[in-house]
Design a protein around this motif. Structure first.
Motif, PDB file in Angstrom:
ATOM      1  N   LEU A 182     -25.426 -36.179 -22.218  1.00  0.00           N
ATOM      2  CA  LEU A 182     -25.037 -35.656 -20.910  1.00  0.00           C
ATOM      3  C   LEU A 182     -23.898 -34.662 -21.101  1.00  0.00           C
ATOM      4  O   LEU A 182     -23.072 -34.829 -22.008  1.00  0.00           O
ATOM      5  CB  LEU A 182     -24.548 -36.784 -19.995  1.00  0.00           C
ATOM      6  CG  LEU A 182     -25.583 -37.700 -19.346  1.00  0.00           C
ATOM      7  CD1 LEU A 182     -26.194 -38.637 -20.354  1.00  0.00           C
ATOM      8  CD2 LEU A 182     -24.931 -38.492 -18.234  1.00  0.00           C
ATOM      9  N   THR A 183     -23.855 -33.633 -20.247  1.00  0.00           N
ATOM     10  CA  THR A 183     -22.766 -32.661 -20.307  1.00  0.00           C
ATOM     11  C   THR A 183     -22.314 -32.298 -18.888  1.00  0.00           C
ATOM     12  O   THR A 183     -23.052 -32.497 -17.919  1.00  0.00           O
ATOM     13  CB  THR A 183     -23.173 -31.353 -21.015  1.00  0.00           C
ATOM     14  OG1 THR A 183     -24.260 -30.752 -20.307  1.00  0.00           O
ATOM     15  CG2 THR A 183     -23.569 -31.592 -22.464  1.00  0.00           C
ATOM     16  N   LYS A 184     -21.107 -31.778 -18.826  1.00  0.00           N
ATOM     17  CA  LYS A 184     -20.580 -31.251 -17.564  1.00  0.00           C
ATOM     18  C   LYS A 184     -19.783 -30.006 -17.866  1.00  0.00           C
ATOM     19  O   LYS A 184     -18.928 -30.005 -18.756  1.00  0.00           O
ATOM     20  CB  LYS A 184     -19.669 -32.277 -16.876  1.00  0.00           C
ATOM     21  CG  LYS A 184     -19.090 -31.780 -15.557  1.00  0.00           C
ATOM     22  CD  LYS A 184     -18.235 -32.835 -14.896  1.00  0.00           C
ATOM     23  CE  LYS A 184     -17.660 -32.342 -13.566  1.00  0.00           C
ATOM     24  NZ  LYS A 184     -16.846 -33.382 -12.928  1.00  0.00           N
ATOM     25  N   TYR A 194     -22.226 -34.761 -14.090  1.00  0.00           N
ATOM     26  CA  TYR A 194     -22.819 -34.706 -15.430  1.00  0.00           C
ATOM     27  C   TYR A 194     -24.332 -34.573 -15.307  1.00  0.00           C
ATOM     28  O   TYR A 194     -24.923 -35.077 -14.364  1.00  0.00           O
ATOM     29  CB  TYR A 194     -22.431 -35.944 -16.253  1.00  0.00           C
ATOM     30  CG  TYR A 194     -20.977 -35.888 -16.632  1.00  0.00           C
ATOM     31  CD1 TYR A 194     -20.588 -35.369 -17.852  1.00  0.00           C
ATOM     32  CD2 TYR A 194     -19.998 -36.285 -15.727  1.00  0.00           C
ATOM     33  CE1 TYR A 194     -19.240 -35.261 -18.174  1.00  0.00           C
ATOM     34  CE2 TYR A 194     -18.658 -36.176 -16.041  1.00  0.00           C
ATOM     35  CZ  TYR A 194     -18.292 -35.659 -17.261  1.00  0.00           C
ATOM     36  OH  TYR A 194     -16.956 -35.535 -17.572  1.00  0.00           O
ATOM     37  N   ARG A 195     -24.917 -33.867 -16.269  1.00  0.00           N
ATOM     38  CA  ARG A 195     -26.362 -33.644 -16.259  1.00  0.00           C
ATOM     39  C   ARG A 195     -26.958 -34.021 -17.602  1.00  0.00           C
ATOM     40  O   ARG A 195     -26.357 -33.769 -18.645  1.00  0.00           O
ATOM     41  CB  ARG A 195     -26.678 -32.163 -15.980  1.00  0.00           C
ATOM     42  CG  ARG A 195     -26.179 -31.682 -14.637  1.00  0.00           C
ATOM     43  CD  ARG A 195     -26.993 -32.303 -13.497  1.00  0.00           C
ATOM     44  NE  ARG A 195     -26.384 -32.043 -12.214  1.00  0.00           N
ATOM     45  CZ  ARG A 195     -25.819 -32.965 -11.437  1.00  0.00           C
ATOM     46  NH1 ARG A 195     -25.774 -34.213 -11.829  1.00  0.00           N
ATOM     47  NH2 ARG A 195     -25.308 -32.662 -10.276  1.00  0.00           N
ATOM     48  N   ARG A 196     -28.160 -34.587 -17.558  1.00  0.00           N
ATOM     49  CA  ARG A 196     -28.891 -34.858 -18.796  1.00  0.00           C
ATOM     50  C   ARG A 196     -29.311 -33.521 -19.398  1.00  0.00           C
ATOM     51  O   ARG A 196     -29.776 -32.641 -18.682  1.00  0.00           O
ATOM     52  CB  ARG A 196     -30.133 -35.692 -18.512  1.00  0.00           C
ATOM     53  CG  ARG A 196     -29.843 -37.066 -17.988  1.00  0.00           C
ATOM     54  CD  ARG A 196     -31.158 -37.750 -17.674  1.00  0.00           C
ATOM     55  NE  ARG A 196     -30.970 -38.897 -16.828  1.00  0.00           N
ATOM     56  CZ  ARG A 196     -31.460 -40.091 -17.112  1.00  0.00           C
ATOM     57  NH1 ARG A 196     -32.159 -40.279 -18.213  1.00  0.00           N
ATOM     58  NH2 ARG A 196     -31.258 -41.103 -16.301  1.00  0.00           N
ATOM     59  N   THR A 197     -29.166 -33.411 -20.701  1.00  0.00           N
ATOM     60  CA  THR A 197     -29.549 -32.166 -21.376  1.00  0.00           C
ATOM     61  C   THR A 197     -31.006 -32.180 -21.811  1.00  0.00           C
ATOM     62  O   THR A 197     -31.542 -31.146 -22.181  1.00  0.00           O
ATOM     63  CB  THR A 197     -28.689 -31.938 -22.635  1.00  0.00           C
ATOM     64  OG1 THR A 197     -28.963 -32.992 -23.571  1.00  0.00           O
ATOM     65  CG2 THR A 197     -27.212 -31.893 -22.289  1.00  0.00           C
ATOM     66  N   GLU A 250     -18.990 -33.388 -23.203  1.00  0.00           N
ATOM     67  CA  GLU A 250     -20.264 -33.940 -23.651  1.00  0.00           C
ATOM     68  C   GLU A 250     -20.092 -35.429 -23.925  1.00  0.00           C
ATOM     69  O   GLU A 250     -19.028 -35.869 -24.336  1.00  0.00           O
ATOM     70  CB  GLU A 250     -20.660 -33.221 -24.938  1.00  0.00           C
ATOM     71  CG  GLU A 250     -21.884 -33.714 -25.619  1.00  0.00           C
ATOM     72  CD  GLU A 250     -22.127 -32.995 -26.936  1.00  0.00           C
ATOM     73  OE1 GLU A 250     -22.772 -33.600 -27.796  1.00  0.00           O
ATOM     74  OE2 GLU A 250     -21.662 -31.862 -27.121  1.00  0.00           O
ATOM     75  N   ILE A 303     -25.742 -43.969 -16.205  1.00  0.00           N
ATOM     76  CA  ILE A 303     -26.083 -42.542 -16.214  1.00  0.00           C
ATOM     77  C   ILE A 303     -26.029 -41.992 -14.794  1.00  0.00           C
ATOM     78  O   ILE A 303     -25.501 -40.901 -14.552  1.00  0.00           O
ATOM     79  CB  ILE A 303     -27.453 -42.304 -16.880  1.00  0.00           C
ATOM     80  CG1 ILE A 303     -27.343 -42.587 -18.393  1.00  0.00           C
ATOM     81  CG2 ILE A 303     -27.953 -40.887 -16.616  1.00  0.00           C
ATOM     82  CD1 ILE A 303     -28.653 -42.558 -19.153  1.00  0.00           C
ATOM     83  N   TYR A 342     -22.468 -41.258 -13.806  1.00  0.00           N
ATOM     84  CA  TYR A 342     -22.005 -39.985 -14.366  1.00  0.00           C
ATOM     85  C   TYR A 342     -22.632 -38.797 -13.625  1.00  0.00           C
ATOM     86  O   TYR A 342     -21.961 -37.802 -13.355  1.00  0.00           O
ATOM     87  CB  TYR A 342     -22.332 -39.886 -15.851  1.00  0.00           C
ATOM     88  CG  TYR A 342     -21.436 -40.715 -16.730  1.00  0.00           C
ATOM     89  CD1 TYR A 342     -20.059 -40.484 -16.785  1.00  0.00           C
ATOM     90  CD2 TYR A 342     -21.954 -41.731 -17.528  1.00  0.00           C
ATOM     91  CE1 TYR A 342     -19.237 -41.244 -17.597  1.00  0.00           C
ATOM     92  CE2 TYR A 342     -21.143 -42.498 -18.349  1.00  0.00           C
ATOM     93  CZ  TYR A 342     -19.773 -42.242 -18.372  1.00  0.00           C
ATOM     94  OH  TYR A 342     -18.961 -42.993 -19.175  1.00  0.00           O
ATOM     95  N   GLU A 343     -23.888 -38.894 -13.285  1.00  0.00           N
ATOM     96  CA  GLU A 343     -24.555 -37.798 -12.571  1.00  0.00           C
ATOM     97  C   GLU A 343     -23.907 -37.559 -11.211  1.00  0.00           C
ATOM     98  O   GLU A 343     -23.772 -36.409 -10.784  1.00  0.00           O
ATOM     99  CB  GLU A 343     -26.058 -38.091 -12.427  1.00  0.00           C
ATOM    100  CG  GLU A 343     -26.787 -37.972 -13.746  1.00  0.00           C
ATOM    101  CD  GLU A 343     -28.249 -38.376 -13.676  1.00  0.00           C
ATOM    102  OE1 GLU A 343     -29.036 -37.820 -14.459  1.00  0.00           O
ATOM    103  OE2 GLU A 343     -28.617 -39.258 -12.853  1.00  0.00           O
TER     104      GLU A 343
END
Length: 188
Positions: free
Chosen positions: A181-183, A152-155, A133, A144, A147-148
């Motif tokens: 963001l989390t993965k 990684y995805r926006r929560t 996270e 962002i 990261y995507e």
């Protein structure tokens, strides 16, 4: 350990990783400041100088991260130089990723990707964590998106920017907030 070499970024070979100690704090503060704030940060693409003035961190904050029994600050070194760092902090069921910094003149050469892969490996293999996270200033769209592209995805969750707390800088606008963001990290 990594998916790319960092040779194209101005140094040769693959970075080596180690855990930071108290002796590394001054170099870490300098690296983090150079990557995000002030004129030197404008040599790279991760600058926040257009959003915030003042300091990004200080010796007390970095020392706290280095000495945290629930975390680690990873250093990436190449050709005998500190070129990047990140912080990992164990949390219930996840790990938090922060203080990610790459020397501005080396940004865009692949070292950031290598550091991120190593952080994911530590969280997954050494800590057995299945989720990483992070929080990124929402107005940092290019970061962002980077990261995507790495999974990684926006929560959809946000946290407020700590206005009035100069330890986080002096905001140049009134609408800053952090996107979470989390993965998911695949099991080993």
């Amino acid at each position: 350990m990594s998916e790319t070499t960092a040779g194209s970024a101005g140094f040769t070979g693959e970075p080596t990783f180690r855990r930071a100690t108290a002796a590394d704090v001054p170099a870490l503060v300098e690296l983090v400041e150079s990557a995000y704030r002030g004129e030197s940060s404008r040599a790279g693409w991760t600058t926040e100088a257009h959003l915030l003035e003042g300091r990004r961190t200080d010796a007390a904050g970095v020392t706290e991260a280095v000495e945290d029994p629930q975390g680690v600050v990873l250093l990436a070194e190449a050709d005998g130089e500190l070129v990047a760092c990140c912080q990992l902090e164990r949390r219930e069921g996840s790990a938090y990723f922060g203080m990610f910094s790459v020397r501005p003149t080396l940004q865009g050469g692949g070292i950031g990707r290598v550091v991120l892969v190593e952080a994911e490996r530590v969280a997954r293999e050494e800590w057995g964590v299945g989720l990483l996270e992070m929080k990124v200033i929402e107005q940092r769209g290019e970061l962002i998106a980077w990261y995507e592209r790495r999974g990684y995805r926006r929560t959809g969750e946000y946290s407020p920017f700590p206005y009035g707390d100069e330890r986080f800088g002096l905001p140049l606008r009134s609408d800053l907030r952090f996107a979470v963001l989390t993965k998911e990290l695949p099991a080993v």
